[in-house]
Motif scaffolding. Structure first.
Motif, PDB file in Angstrom:
ATOM      1  N   ALA A   1      53.684   0.913  30.217  1.00  0.00           N
ATOM      2  CA  ALA A   1      53.070   2.220  30.418  1.00  0.00           C
ATOM      3  C   ALA A   1      53.733   3.000  31.549  1.00  0.00           C
ATOM      4  O   ALA A   1      53.560   4.225  31.646  1.00  0.00           O
ATOM      5  N   ARG A   2      54.498   2.305  32.377  1.00  0.00           N
ATOM      6  CA  ARG A   2      55.192   2.975  33.486  1.00  0.00           C
ATOM      7  C   ARG A   2      56.575   3.496  33.079  1.00  0.00           C
ATOM      8  O   ARG A   2      57.229   4.157  33.879  1.00  0.00           O
ATOM      9  N   THR A   3      57.018   3.181  31.869  1.00  0.00           N
ATOM     10  CA  THR A   3      58.369   3.564  31.460  1.00  0.00           C
ATOM     11  C   THR A   3      58.359   4.942  30.795  1.00  0.00           C
ATOM     12  O   THR A   3      57.369   5.377  30.205  1.00  0.00           O
ATOM     13  N   SER A   4      59.504   5.618  30.890  1.00  0.00           N
ATOM     14  CA  SER A   4      59.622   6.934  30.276  1.00  0.00           C
ATOM     15  C   SER A   4      59.633   6.834  28.752  1.00  0.00           C
ATOM     16  O   SER A   4      59.197   7.764  28.068  1.00  0.00           O
ATOM     17  N   ASP A   5      60.101   5.708  28.219  1.00  0.00           N
ATOM     18  CA  ASP A   5      60.129   5.570  26.763  1.00  0.00           C
ATOM     19  C   ASP A   5      58.720   5.507  26.180  1.00  0.00           C
ATOM     20  O   ASP A   5      58.465   6.065  25.098  1.00  0.00           O
ATOM     21  N   THR A   6      57.801   4.820  26.844  1.00  0.00           N
ATOM     22  CA  THR A   6      56.428   4.775  26.341  1.00  0.00           C
ATOM     23  C   THR A   6      55.812   6.169  26.366  1.00  0.00           C
ATOM     24  O   THR A   6      55.142   6.588  25.410  1.00  0.00           O
ATOM     25  N   LEU A   7      56.060   6.912  27.437  1.00  0.00           N
ATOM     26  CA  LEU A   7      55.559   8.286  27.516  1.00  0.00           C
ATOM     27  C   LEU A   7      56.145   9.127  26.388  1.00  0.00           C
ATOM     28  O   LEU A   7      55.422   9.869  25.711  1.00  0.00           O
ATOM     29  N   GLU A   8      57.437   8.988  26.155  1.00  0.00           N
ATOM     30  CA  GLU A   8      58.081   9.738  25.081  1.00  0.00           C
ATOM     31  C   GLU A   8      57.519   9.322  23.724  1.00  0.00           C
ATOM     32  O   GLU A   8      57.278  10.167  22.855  1.00  0.00           O
ATOM     33  N   GLY A   9      57.293   8.022  23.527  1.00  0.00           N
ATOM     34  CA  GLY A   9      56.758   7.556  22.260  1.00  0.00           C
ATOM     35  C   GLY A   9      55.382   8.124  21.965  1.00  0.00           C
ATOM     36  O   GLY A   9      55.095   8.514  20.830  1.00  0.00           O
TER      37      GLY A   9
END
Length: 394
Positions: A371-379
């Motif tokens: 949840a701290r990664t930019s990829d999860t936010l983008e997803g």
């Protein structure tokens, strides 16, 4: 003679630079013989009989280890009717090699309008100085995809001390390269890998063999551990055969594409050996204990279809489609959420040794970390916007 020979030579250098096989087929005689200078690195020096051998083992051997091109500067007729071409090789060694800057002289023989022979003279010391850090494999990284290719085709990519060392160095380089988002494992020549090199056994004094094997396997096992610990998923393209310790590379991969004619075997019992390559850990988990026992104790060879049925490989395709299929899969994976993939790889690997409570705790922590990664936010944003996510691997 002068114009036609020089024109053929110019077409040759242009075709080599552009990788134009159609032109090479047109201008090289069927009985073409190429002789590369003795002392060229990686054993590419010496005579190569036939256009295919020259493309595969001569020019191809150079291309696997160097990004270099021959730049002709002058053409001159020789008294015996042959053509002398002089110029320079320029480029660089792959995988951390140095710059290539070496003069050359090529003597070309033209017969019936086609090039029938080429003799190379060059400063081999400059080539040696530019050689990449690997002698038994190649490693290239482009657009997030690392291609690690075993490169001892004449030995069926058998694993010796040099390859064990190269794999250890290469796996470390992969672990330290933040741009790597997927790894493709493949092999040059007719076979993925024959496993351990039998020459190590036959060519080592009996008193020295245990220590020799210990050092070689230490490097190889280090490499396997690094490959399984990467965030980047690993895809293997298997053709010909994967045997012995080389099965460890197959087992370490997350996705395995096999050729229809590929075979798989342990082979240890045939030479009175036990196992390496993590096979006694991976195989029971992948195919079950009873089937693993059968492989080790009967030296059974699995066909690709059987390997698919048993769960050792992911898919089976025609032999001429293996590389393309595996590359497409690896490229697709390379475009995914790399850090999340890494967490999933670790969760799956530890699941056989964890209790349910510990596994649930590990899953909870991996979700929190993701949840701290930019990829999860983008997803999540892409999902709400009904579009395909654009992951960066971070």
């Amino acid at each position: 003679m002068t114009t036609s020979a020089a024109d053929l030579a110019r077409r040759l250098y242009s075709a080599l630079a552009e990788g134009d096989r159609a032109v090479l087929d047109e201008i090289l005689a069927p009985d073409f013989v190429g002789r590369l200078a003795d002392g060229m690195p990686f054993g590419v020096g010496g005579e190569h009989e036939g256009p295919d051998a020259m493309r595969r083992e001569g020019w191809g051997g150079i291309a696997r280890h160097f990004t270099a091109r021959a730049e002709p500067a002058a053409f001159a007729d020789l008294a015996d009717g042959r053509l002398l071409v002089t110029g320079r090789y320029t480029g660089f060694g792959r995988a951390g090699g140095g710059p290539v800057d070496a003069a050359f002289a090529h003597v070309l023989t033209v017969t019936d309008g086609r090039i029938s022979a080429l003799e190379q003279y060059t400063d081999t010391a400059r080539w040696q100085a530019a050689a990449p850090r690997y002698s038994t494999l190649t490693l290239d990284v482009a657009d997030g995809l690392a291609t690690l290719r075993l490169d001892r085709p004449k030995q069926n990519n058998a694993i010796d001390a040099a390859m064990g060392h190269d794999l250890a160095v290469a796996s470390t380089a992969l672990a330290e390269d933040p741009t790597v988002r997927a790894v493709l494992l493949a092999g040059n020549g007719p076979m993925f890998t024959a496993g351990g090199d039998i020459d190590v056994f036959t060519g080592t004094p009996a008193a020295d063999l245990p220590d020799t094997l210990r050092r070689m396997i230490d490097d190889y096992h280090f490499a396997l551990d690094r490959l399984t610990s990467l965030d980047a998923p690993v895809v293997a393209a298997v053709h010909g055969a994967a045997a012995g310790g080389g099965l460890g590379l197959v087992c370490a991969a997350d996705i395995v594409v096999a050729a229809e004619d590929a075979v798989f075997a342990t082979g240890y019992g045939a030479i009175g050996m036990t196992s390496d390559g993590g096979n006694t850990w991976y195989l029971p988990r992948l195919i079950g204990l009873r089937r693993t026992q059968e492989l080790f104790l009967t030296n059974r060879r699995l066909t690709a279809a059987e390997a698919l049925d048993w769960g050792l490989v992911t898919s089976v395709v025609p032999a001429d489609e293996v590389e393309d299929t595996a590359t497409r899969l690896a490229s697709r994976v390379a475009a995914g959420p790399t850090r999340s993939y890494g967490a999933v790889r670790r969760l799956l690997r530890q699941s056989f040794d964890s209790g349910l409570r510990d596994q649930l705790a590990a899953e909870r922590q991996s979700i929190v970390d993701a949840a701290r990664t930019s990829d999860t936010l983008e997803g999540v944003i892409a999902f709400t916007e009904h579009r395909r996510p654009r992951f960066t691997g971070n």
